[in-house]
Design a protein around this motif. Structure first.
Motif, PDB file in Angstrom:
ATOM      1  N   PHE A 112      43.729   3.036  34.866  1.00 28.51           N
ATOM      2  CA  PHE A 112      42.433   3.380  34.267  1.00 28.51           C
ATOM      3  C   PHE A 112      41.545   4.140  35.250  1.00 28.51           C
TER       4      PHE A 112
ATOM      5  N   LEU B 176      40.313  -2.465  25.013  1.00 22.33           N
ATOM      6  CA  LEU B 176      41.732  -2.620  25.359  1.00 22.33           C
ATOM      7  C   LEU B 176      41.919  -3.739  26.394  1.00 22.33           C
TER       8      LEU B 176
ATOM      9  N   THR C 210      43.902  -7.222  25.421  1.00 22.69           N
ATOM     10  CA  THR C 210      45.123  -7.658  26.110  1.00 22.69           C
ATOM     11  C   THR C 210      44.887  -8.977  26.867  1.00 22.69           C
ATOM     12  N   LYS C 211      43.655  -9.182  27.316  1.00 20.36           N
ATOM     13  CA  LYS C 211      43.358 -10.410  28.056  1.00 20.36           C
ATOM     14  C   LYS C 211      43.355 -11.619  27.113  1.00 20.36           C
TER      15      LYS C 211
ATOM     16  N   GLN D 131      44.558 -11.652  23.973  1.00 16.75           N
ATOM     17  CA  GLN D 131      45.625 -11.514  22.966  1.00 16.75           C
ATOM     18  C   GLN D 131      45.064 -11.304  21.550  1.00 16.75           C
ATOM     19  N   ILE D 132      44.123 -10.404  21.450  1.00 18.42           N
ATOM     20  CA  ILE D 132      43.579 -10.043  20.129  1.00 18.42           C
ATOM     21  C   ILE D 132      44.388  -8.834  19.658  1.00 18.42           C
ATOM     22  N   SER D 133      44.737  -8.798  18.391  1.00 18.61           N
ATOM     23  CA  SER D 133      45.559  -7.652  17.950  1.00 18.61           C
ATOM     24  C   SER D 133      44.859  -6.762  16.927  1.00 18.61           C
TER      25      SER D 133
ATOM     26  N   SER E 237      44.229  -2.520  16.529  1.00 17.55           N
ATOM     27  CA  SER E 237      45.465  -2.433  17.295  1.00 17.55           C
ATOM     28  C   SER E 237      45.224  -1.910  18.718  1.00 17.55           C
ATOM     29  N   PRO E 238      45.745  -2.621  19.733  1.00 12.22           N
ATOM     30  CA  PRO E 238      45.593  -2.120  21.113  1.00 12.22           C
ATOM     31  C   PRO E 238      46.218  -0.741  21.287  1.00 12.22           C
ATOM     32  N   LEU E 239      47.237  -0.481  20.493  1.00 17.44           N
ATOM     33  CA  LEU E 239      47.882   0.826  20.560  1.00 17.44           C
ATOM     34  C   LEU E 239      46.909   1.930  20.123  1.00 17.44           C
ATOM     35  N   LEU E 240      46.097   1.598  19.116  1.00 17.68           N
ATOM     36  CA  LEU E 240      45.085   2.550  18.639  1.00 17.68           C
ATOM     37  C   LEU E 240      44.086   2.847  19.755  1.00 17.68           C
TER      38      LEU E 240
ATOM     39  N   SER F  78      44.536   2.464  22.899  1.00 19.96           N
ATOM     40  CA  SER F  78      45.236   3.174  23.966  1.00 19.96           C
ATOM     41  C   SER F  78      45.309   4.667  23.663  1.00 19.96           C
ATOM     42  N   MET F  79      45.621   4.992  22.400  1.00 23.42           N
ATOM     43  CA  MET F  79      45.701   6.405  22.004  1.00 23.42           C
ATOM     44  C   MET F  79      44.321   7.060  22.029  1.00 23.42           C
TER      45      MET F  79
ATOM     46  N   LEU G 281      46.935   4.740  12.224  1.00 28.65           N
ATOM     47  CA  LEU G 281      47.203   4.299  13.598  1.00 28.65           C
ATOM     48  C   LEU G 281      47.004   2.791  13.836  1.00 28.65           C
ATOM     49  N   PRO G 282      46.009   2.150  13.196  1.00 27.06           N
ATOM     50  CA  PRO G 282      45.882   0.702  13.425  1.00 27.06           C
ATOM     51  C   PRO G 282      47.081  -0.096  12.913  1.00 27.06           C
TER      52      PRO G 282
ATOM     53  N   TYR H  17      50.078  16.328  24.530  1.00 25.88           N
ATOM     54  CA  TYR H  17      51.526  16.116  24.458  1.00 25.88           C
ATOM     55  C   TYR H  17      52.261  17.405  24.803  1.00 25.88           C
TER      56      TYR H  17
ATOM     57  N   ALA I 267      52.987   6.179  24.804  1.00 24.07           N
ATOM     58  CA  ALA I 267      51.823   5.295  24.911  1.00 24.07           C
ATOM     59  C   ALA I 267      52.285   3.847  25.050  1.00 24.07           C
TER      60      ALA I 267
ATOM     61  N   TYR J  92      50.899   0.598  27.495  1.00 25.99           N
ATOM     62  CA  TYR J  92      50.416  -0.553  26.732  1.00 25.99           C
ATOM     63  C   TYR J  92      51.232  -1.790  27.074  1.00 25.99           C
TER      64      TYR J  92
ATOM     65  N   MET K  17      50.581  -3.183  30.620  1.00 24.68           N
ATOM     66  CA  MET K  17      49.318  -3.915  30.711  1.00 24.68           C
ATOM     67  C   MET K  17      49.394  -5.221  29.909  1.00 24.68           C
ATOM     68  N   ALA K  18      50.052  -5.164  28.757  1.00 32.81           N
ATOM     69  CA  ALA K  18      50.146  -6.350  27.912  1.00 32.81           C
ATOM     70  C   ALA K  18      50.936  -7.457  28.610  1.00 32.81           C
TER      71      ALA K  18
ATOM     72  N   SER L 286      48.961  -9.059  31.272  1.00 38.15           N
ATOM     73  CA  SER L 286      47.860  -9.869  30.757  1.00 38.15           C
ATOM     74  C   SER L 286      48.362 -11.082  29.981  1.00 38.15           C
TER      75      SER L 286
ATOM     76  N   PHE M   4      50.454 -11.150  27.281  1.00 38.05           N
ATOM     77  CA  PHE M   4      50.561 -10.951  25.830  1.00 38.05           C
ATOM     78  C   PHE M   4      51.834 -11.611  25.327  1.00 38.05           C
TER      79      PHE M   4
END
Lengths: 233, 204
Positions: free
Chosen positions: A36, A73, A77-78, A80-82, A85-88, A90-91, B37-38, B88, B140, B144, B147-148, B151, B153
């Motif tokens: 980061f 984010l 991740t700390k 564990q909330i989903s 989306s963490p991926l969202l 991140s993007m 995306l979500p 990209y 990505a 992710y 880090m997950a 942490s 996950f």
């Protein structure tokens, strides 16, 4: 008013190739930096550049969303909330960085941008499509709004249920006028460009002077150095 | 007399038409991308297909109006260039290959006004986009995942998501979904062309 003039003057001073270089640096950082810190530092550098060009609101907005995405984010991740989306997230934070210089690119007057990009070895036709697309996007968004208003007035968007019951009809009512209006604008733009001699085979000159000045060199050198450092961090 | 697919290069009117249709298509792609995306499953397996379904209308308008070879190549190549500018860069050569393959399916006379050939070309382009959409997700994913894991996950959730993004069988399923939606899109687009645009005389 003076502020607006100053903003425009500064934007007109920068060369299109420099902003394109900044965008490429932002792409490299967003792709290569794993942490980061490096990513954040380069985003802050782009934030400062946008502010220098007077785009305070846009810079603050982008940087605010960027910080929110990173904080979100980290928290997700700390704990564990989903959702979202963490991926969202991140993007979002990864894409915002190249989007910021790309926005500055879109603010450069099209004549100046064309003159600058002509010096890059991209096929002229592809370059023209890219420039027209850059200019066309706000018009299309405006047209979308107009079509949506017209649909509301005619009762096509009176309820979500109505839209969900007839999705194909709704899509047809939205897309057909949109295409007609866009093609009309495209034809007008084409006529205007032809009248101004775009199809002439001779070498084109521009009203705008296109050269890499001291400011461009400075921005490119600092951005390249910052990009390397941020990737290593 | 209807024009045949010409070998000459694009004129300014053609360029403006392609740009106008591509902008609408790209804005729709962005909207679909951010809405889906979500939900990683929908994003990975459905977004390219939904893009293909809606985008087919704009592609068909451009194809029938311009009717010149190179249109599908330009369409896919510009899409790749925009993806490159958005971060990209590694996708640019990939999209150039997709563009070339899609354009090769359009070889022949008057193919850009042939519904079947347009369907084939557009479907190949959409399948290429589907695979292209998966690549950034894998990219990505690494940051992710790293880090997950650090942490704490849930490992089960992570492995489930990972297998979803890497299974060849699921990738084929995604390609099939994309192809079906792209074909349906061209059918719907062809209907709109006949019903509105050909009648109005704005496409050939």
């Amino acid at each position: 008013m003076t502020g607006e003039k100053e903003k425009q003057r500064r934007i007109e001073k920068i060369d299109g190739r420099t902003v394109l270089f900044l965008t490429v640096c932002a792409c490299i950082v967003t792709f290569l930096s794993m942490g980061f810190v490096g990513h954040g530092i380069f985003t802050f550098w782009i934030f400062l550049i946008l502010c220098w060009f007077g785009l305070y609101k846009q810079a603050a907005g982008c940087f605010g969303v960027y910080l929110l995405a990173i904080v979100g984010l980290i928290l997700e991740t700390k704990y564990q909330i989903s959702f979202p989306s963490p991926l969202l997230l991140s993007m979002v934070y990864k894409l915002l960085l190249p989007a910021m210089p790309a926005y500055l690119l879109a603010k450069i007057p099209s004549g100046k941008l064309t003159a600058s990009l002509r010096k890059i070895p991209i096929p002229a036709r592809i370059m023209l499509v890219l420039i027209v697309m850059l200019r066309f996007a706000p018009t299309v968004l405006h047209e979308f709004g107009e079509v949506k208003e017209a649909m509301k007035i005619r009762g096509f968007l009176k309820s979500v249920g109505n839209v969900l019951r007839h999705p194909m009809d709704t899509m047809e009512y939205a897309i057909v006028p949109m295409v007609f209006r866009s093609l009309k604008i495209a034809d007008e733009l084409a006529a205007s460009a032809i009248v101004r001699g775009i199809e002439s085979p001779c070498k084109k000159e521009s009203y705008y002077v296109s050269r890499i000045a001291a400011l461009d060199w400075f921005l490119m050198a600092v951005s390249a150095g910052a990009a390397v450092c941020c990737c290593v961090l | 007399m209807g024009k045949t697919t010409e070998k000459q290069s694009f004129g300014i009117r053609d360029i403006m038409t392609i740009a106008a249709m591509m902008v609408i298509c790209f804005i729709i792609t962005m909207i679909i991308g951010s809405v889906t995306l979500p939900f990683p499953v929908v994003y990975l397996y459905g977004s390219a297909g939904i893009d293909g379904f809606i985008g087919a209308i704009f592609y068909l308008v451009a194809a029938n109006r311009v009717n010149k070879h190179g249109l599908l190549f330009a369409w896919a190549a510009i899409y790749g260039l925009i993806q490159g500018v958005m971060g990209y860069m590694f996708l640019i050569p990939y999209f150039l290959v997709v563009a070339l393959i899609a354009e090769l399916t359009m070889i022949g006379k008057d193919t850009y006004r042939n519904p079947v050939r347009n369907r084939i070309g557009w479907t190949i382009n959409c399948i290429g986009n589907f695979v292209g959409c998966a690549v950034p997700l894998w990219w990505a994913w690494d940051s992710y995942q790293e880090m997950a894991v650090n942490s704490g996950f849930d490992a089960d959730t992570l492995s489930m998501q990972f297998s979803m993004a890497t299974s060849p069988a699921l990738m084929i399923l995604g390609a099939v979904i994309t192809a079906v939606l792209a074909i349906l899109g061209t059918l719907f687009g062809q209907r709109l062309l006949r019903k509105h645009f050909q009648k109005a005389g704005i496409v050939g």
